[in-house]
Design a protein around this motif. Sequence first.
Motif, PDB file in Angstrom:
ATOM      1  N   TYR A  71     -16.099  40.092  83.279  1.00 24.74           N
ATOM      2  CA  TYR A  71     -15.593  39.084  84.204  1.00 24.74           C
ATOM      3  C   TYR A  71     -14.131  39.352  84.565  1.00 24.74           C
ATOM      4  CZ  TYR A  71     -19.860  36.657  82.915  1.00 24.74           C
ATOM      5  OH  TYR A  71     -21.179  36.334  82.712  1.00 24.74           O
ATOM      6  N   GLY A  72     -13.887  39.814  85.788  1.00 20.18           N
ATOM      7  CA  GLY A  72     -12.559  39.950  86.334  1.00 20.18           C
ATOM      8  C   GLY A  72     -11.740  41.117  85.833  1.00 20.18           C
ATOM      9  N   VAL A  73     -12.341  42.018  85.045  1.00 25.89           N
ATOM     10  CA  VAL A  73     -11.581  43.090  84.409  1.00 25.89           C
ATOM     11  C   VAL A  73     -11.477  44.323  85.309  1.00 25.89           C
ATOM     12  CG1 VAL A  73     -12.209  42.359  82.068  1.00 25.89           C
ATOM     13  CG2 VAL A  73     -13.667  44.002  83.290  1.00 25.89           C
ATOM     14  N   ILE A  74     -10.677  45.285  84.863  1.00 26.22           N
ATOM     15  CA  ILE A  74     -10.649  46.607  85.466  1.00 26.22           C
ATOM     16  C   ILE A  74     -11.559  47.507  84.644  1.00 26.22           C
ATOM     17  CG2 ILE A  74      -9.258  48.647  85.948  1.00 26.22           C
ATOM     18  CD1 ILE A  74      -8.667  46.413  87.885  1.00 26.22           C
ATOM     19  N   CYS A  75     -12.642  47.978  85.250  1.00 25.38           N
ATOM     20  CA  CYS A  75     -13.555  48.905  84.588  1.00 25.38           C
ATOM     21  C   CYS A  75     -13.069  50.328  84.838  1.00 25.38           C
ATOM     22  CB  CYS A  75     -14.976  48.742  85.116  1.00 25.38           C
ATOM     23  SG  CYS A  75     -15.720  47.143  84.748  1.00 25.38           S
ATOM     24  N   GLY A  76     -12.903  51.087  83.789  1.00 18.85           N
ATOM     25  CA  GLY A  76     -12.413  52.445  83.967  1.00 18.85           C
ATOM     26  C   GLY A  76     -12.415  53.199  82.653  1.00 18.85           C
ATOM     27  N   PRO A  77     -12.131  54.500  82.742  1.00 16.53           N
ATOM     28  CA  PRO A  77     -11.715  55.226  83.951  1.00 16.53           C
ATOM     29  C   PRO A  77     -12.823  55.435  84.985  1.00 16.53           C
ATOM     30  CG  PRO A  77     -11.870  56.727  82.092  1.00 16.53           C
ATOM     31  CD  PRO A  77     -12.060  55.353  81.540  1.00 16.53           C
ATOM     32  N   VAL A  78     -14.096  55.201  84.585  1.00 20.67           N
ATOM     33  CA  VAL A  78     -15.197  55.360  85.533  1.00 20.67           C
ATOM     34  C   VAL A  78     -16.072  54.108  85.496  1.00 20.67           C
ATOM     35  CG1 VAL A  78     -17.245  56.697  86.167  1.00 20.67           C
ATOM     36  CG2 VAL A  78     -15.203  57.871  85.322  1.00 20.67           C
ATOM     37  N   ALA A  79     -16.118  53.393  86.606  1.00 23.81           N
ATOM     38  CA  ALA A  79     -16.990  52.227  86.719  1.00 23.81           C
ATOM     39  C   ALA A  79     -18.410  52.680  87.039  1.00 23.81           C
ATOM     40  CB  ALA A  79     -16.476  51.294  87.801  1.00 23.81           C
ATOM     41  N   SER A 105     -17.829  51.239  75.296  1.00 21.90           N
ATOM     42  CA  SER A 105     -17.268  50.092  74.566  1.00 21.90           C
ATOM     43  C   SER A 105     -15.775  50.202  74.330  1.00 21.90           C
ATOM     44  CB  SER A 105     -17.990  49.930  73.225  1.00 21.90           C
ATOM     45  OG  SER A 105     -17.836  51.084  72.418  1.00 21.90           O
ATOM     46  N   HIS A 106     -15.165  51.337  74.711  1.00 24.68           N
ATOM     47  CA  HIS A 106     -13.714  51.491  74.582  1.00 24.68           C
ATOM     48  C   HIS A 106     -13.080  51.784  75.938  1.00 24.68           C
ATOM     49  CE1 HIS A 106     -13.881  51.411  70.207  1.00 24.68           C
ATOM     50  NE2 HIS A 106     -14.930  52.207  70.288  1.00 24.68           N
ATOM     51  N   GLY A 107     -13.737  51.302  77.001  1.00 24.18           N
ATOM     52  CA  GLY A 107     -13.199  51.486  78.339  1.00 24.18           C
ATOM     53  C   GLY A 107     -11.961  50.636  78.563  1.00 24.18           C
ATOM     54  N   LEU A 128       0.485  46.516  85.645  1.00 24.92           N
ATOM     55  CA  LEU A 128      -0.008  46.775  84.295  1.00 24.92           C
ATOM     56  C   LEU A 128      -0.181  48.273  84.103  1.00 24.92           C
ATOM     57  CD1 LEU A 128      -2.016  44.113  85.499  1.00 24.92           C
ATOM     58  CD2 LEU A 128      -1.884  43.815  83.023  1.00 24.92           C
ATOM     59  N   SER A 129       0.163  48.749  82.910  1.00 25.34           N
ATOM     60  CA  SER A 129       0.124  50.191  82.625  1.00 25.34           C
ATOM     61  C   SER A 129      -0.635  50.445  81.339  1.00 25.34           C
ATOM     62  CB  SER A 129       1.546  50.746  82.490  1.00 25.34           C
ATOM     63  OG  SER A 129       2.304  50.504  83.656  1.00 25.34           O
ATOM     64  N   LEU A 130      -1.331  51.587  81.312  1.00 30.47           N
ATOM     65  CA  LEU A 130      -2.140  51.957  80.148  1.00 30.47           C
ATOM     66  C   LEU A 130      -2.160  53.467  80.005  1.00 30.47           C
ATOM     67  CD1 LEU A 130      -4.361  51.107  77.975  1.00 30.47           C
ATOM     68  CD2 LEU A 130      -6.026  51.592  79.767  1.00 30.47           C
ATOM     69  N   ARG A 131      -1.946  53.958  78.798  1.00 30.35           N
ATOM     70  CA  ARG A 131      -2.190  55.358  78.497  1.00 30.35           C
ATOM     71  C   ARG A 131      -3.486  55.415  77.706  1.00 30.35           C
ATOM     72  NH1 ARG A 131       1.937  58.887  74.920  1.00 30.35           N
ATOM     73  NH2 ARG A 131       0.931  57.679  73.274  1.00 30.35           N
ATOM     74  N   ASP A 132      -4.530  55.866  78.381  1.00 33.34           N
ATOM     75  CA  ASP A 132      -5.876  55.819  77.803  1.00 33.34           C
ATOM     76  C   ASP A 132      -6.100  56.982  76.840  1.00 33.34           C
ATOM     77  OD1 ASP A 132      -8.553  55.361  77.265  1.00 33.34           O
ATOM     78  OD2 ASP A 132      -9.228  56.428  79.055  1.00 33.34           O
ATOM     79  N   GLU A 133      -6.273  56.649  75.568  1.00 31.53           N
ATOM     80  CA  GLU A 133      -6.600  57.627  74.543  1.00 31.53           C
ATOM     81  C   GLU A 133      -7.874  57.234  73.795  1.00 31.53           C
ATOM     82  OE1 GLU A 133      -2.821  57.133  72.489  1.00 31.53           O
ATOM     83  OE2 GLU A 133      -2.273  59.178  73.044  1.00 31.53           O
ATOM     84  N   GLU A 134      -8.561  56.195  74.284  1.00 31.49           N
ATOM     85  CA  GLU A 134      -9.660  55.612  73.523  1.00 31.49           C
ATOM     86  C   GLU A 134     -11.026  55.703  74.191  1.00 31.49           C
ATOM     87  OE1 GLU A 134      -8.816  51.627  72.338  1.00 31.49           O
ATOM     88  OE2 GLU A 134      -6.721  52.036  71.861  1.00 31.49           O
ATOM     89  N   SER A 135     -11.077  55.866  75.497  1.00 32.84           N
ATOM     90  CA  SER A 135     -12.352  55.724  76.201  1.00 32.84           C
ATOM     91  C   SER A 135     -13.338  56.850  75.926  1.00 32.84           C
ATOM     92  CB  SER A 135     -12.111  55.637  77.718  1.00 32.84           C
ATOM     93  OG  SER A 135     -11.601  56.867  78.221  1.00 32.84           O
ATOM     94  N   GLY A 136     -12.841  58.019  75.519  1.00 34.25           N
ATOM     95  CA  GLY A 136     -13.714  59.168  75.306  1.00 34.25           C
ATOM     96  C   GLY A 136     -13.752  60.126  76.468  1.00 34.25           C
ATOM     97  N   PHE A 137     -13.107  59.754  77.589  1.00 35.40           N
ATOM     98  CA  PHE A 137     -13.006  60.664  78.724  1.00 35.40           C
ATOM     99  C   PHE A 137     -11.828  61.616  78.499  1.00 35.40           C
ATOM    100  CE2 PHE A 137     -15.671  57.441  80.442  1.00 35.40           C
ATOM    101  CZ  PHE A 137     -16.387  58.031  81.476  1.00 35.40           C
ATOM    102  N   PRO A 138     -11.911  62.824  79.054  1.00 39.04           N
ATOM    103  CA  PRO A 138     -10.772  63.745  78.933  1.00 39.04           C
ATOM    104  C   PRO A 138      -9.505  63.098  79.476  1.00 39.04           C
ATOM    105  CG  PRO A 138     -12.692  64.889  79.800  1.00 39.04           C
ATOM    106  CD  PRO A 138     -13.042  63.430  79.784  1.00 39.04           C
ATOM    107  N   PRO A 170     -12.281  54.019  88.926  1.00 33.94           N
ATOM    108  CA  PRO A 170     -12.135  52.664  88.390  1.00 33.94           C
ATOM    109  C   PRO A 170     -12.536  51.607  89.411  1.00 33.94           C
ATOM    110  CG  PRO A 170     -10.029  53.450  89.152  1.00 33.94           C
ATOM    111  CD  PRO A 170     -11.003  54.583  89.377  1.00 33.94           C
ATOM    112  N   ALA A 171     -12.735  50.383  88.940  1.00 33.21           N
ATOM    113  CA  ALA A 171     -13.073  49.277  89.843  1.00 33.21           C
ATOM    114  C   ALA A 171     -12.645  47.954  89.241  1.00 33.21           C
ATOM    115  CB  ALA A 171     -14.571  49.250  90.134  1.00 33.21           C
ATOM    116  N   TRP A 172     -12.141  47.077  90.096  1.00 34.90           N
ATOM    117  CA  TRP A 172     -11.928  45.671  89.727  1.00 34.90           C
ATOM    118  C   TRP A 172     -13.276  44.969  89.813  1.00 34.90           C
ATOM    119  CZ3 TRP A 172     -10.057  41.398  93.444  1.00 34.90           C
ATOM    120  CH2 TRP A 172      -9.792  40.218  92.729  1.00 34.90           C
ATOM    121  N   HIS A 173     -13.577  44.107  88.829  1.00 34.11           N
ATOM    122  CA  HIS A 173     -14.926  43.554  88.669  1.00 34.11           C
ATOM    123  C   HIS A 173     -14.907  42.014  88.692  1.00 34.11           C
ATOM    124  CE1 HIS A 173     -18.990  43.035  87.054  1.00 34.11           C
ATOM    125  NE2 HIS A 173     -19.169  44.340  87.010  1.00 34.11           N
TER     126      HIS A 173
END
Length: 339
Positions: A71-79, A105-107, A128-138, A170-173
């Motif tokens: 609900y209302g989140v940013i889905c990423g790095p790939v929606a 589950s770590h998107g 908002l800023s994020l350095r993604d090290e958790e999602s499993g994507f390169p 990514p996508a706003w949801h």
Amino acid sequence: MTFTISKESLPFRADKSISQITLSNERLTIVVHDYGARVHQLLTPDKNGTFENILLSKNDSETYANDGGYYGVICGPVAGRISGATYDSVSLEANEGKNNLHSGSHGWERQFWSYETFETASSLGIKLSLRDEESGFPGQIQAEVTYKLTDNKLEVTISGLSVTDTVFNPAWHPYFNLSAELSTTHEHFIQANVDFLVETNQENIPTGRLLTVDDSSYSIKESVSIKKLLKDNPEGLDDCFVFNPKGDKSLMLYDPLSGRKLVAQTDRQAVVIYTATNPEIESMINGRPMSKNRGIAIEFQEIPDLVHHPEWGTIELKAGQKKTFRVAVSYTHLTLADD
């Protein structure tokens, strides 16, 4: 015009709370969370000038880590979905059957973002800023999301920059109910400048075929009621529509009951429209359990599973390359005389 920015903390877990930031410019108010870069609420006036929340908003912040509705989140790095939870030599989490949905589950929707607010002479917003090290994507992928209010317009900007070659879609949801839940979305009208529907299999994975929407039960090129779409498609919509690449990439949603109308402009390739006809039912939404057809999720993005369909384009993000996507949504309210 007076701008206001306020902040409070919400419970989440023993070692961490959620920051809730409210921004208002007298025409629109948004409530944003740093967990998931979520737009929790969006308040706009109806035809009588009454400000109400037009989003489906998940009530209990302590349940956000298990948000099955996004609900209302940013889905990423790939929606969206990635077939087989793999592409090239990359293996991902299979969190919906054998497929990857919304990056697992770590998107980004389940990570904390840093944030800062800003204000100019004519607008205010939050970055908002994020350095993604958790999602499993390169990666690592450095992501930024900006929500900016200018008059009656909300601009959503999402960018990504990676240190290695990766993928980025990514996508706003958000889920909209322009009546502020005075009714279901049956009486809403929708229209979009789309040419094609992405055909999918039983797992909602693209088959490789694009179907014309002309003279079909999915035609939204002309204004059509959600009631009519659901009559023609009783299982509801959870479908990707492809914009005319040479035309105006726009979508309109209108509710005669409240008089509210939104018009969205984007640079994205497609839009996923989900009528929530068969929704998850575990969440408390706006004070009561989630139920069918209460909101319409509108997700601007590139075509799902594009990693397996290069004939439709690419979501590749090269190392050192920055990609930016935008959606601008204007909100108005109409009286019967304006219809």
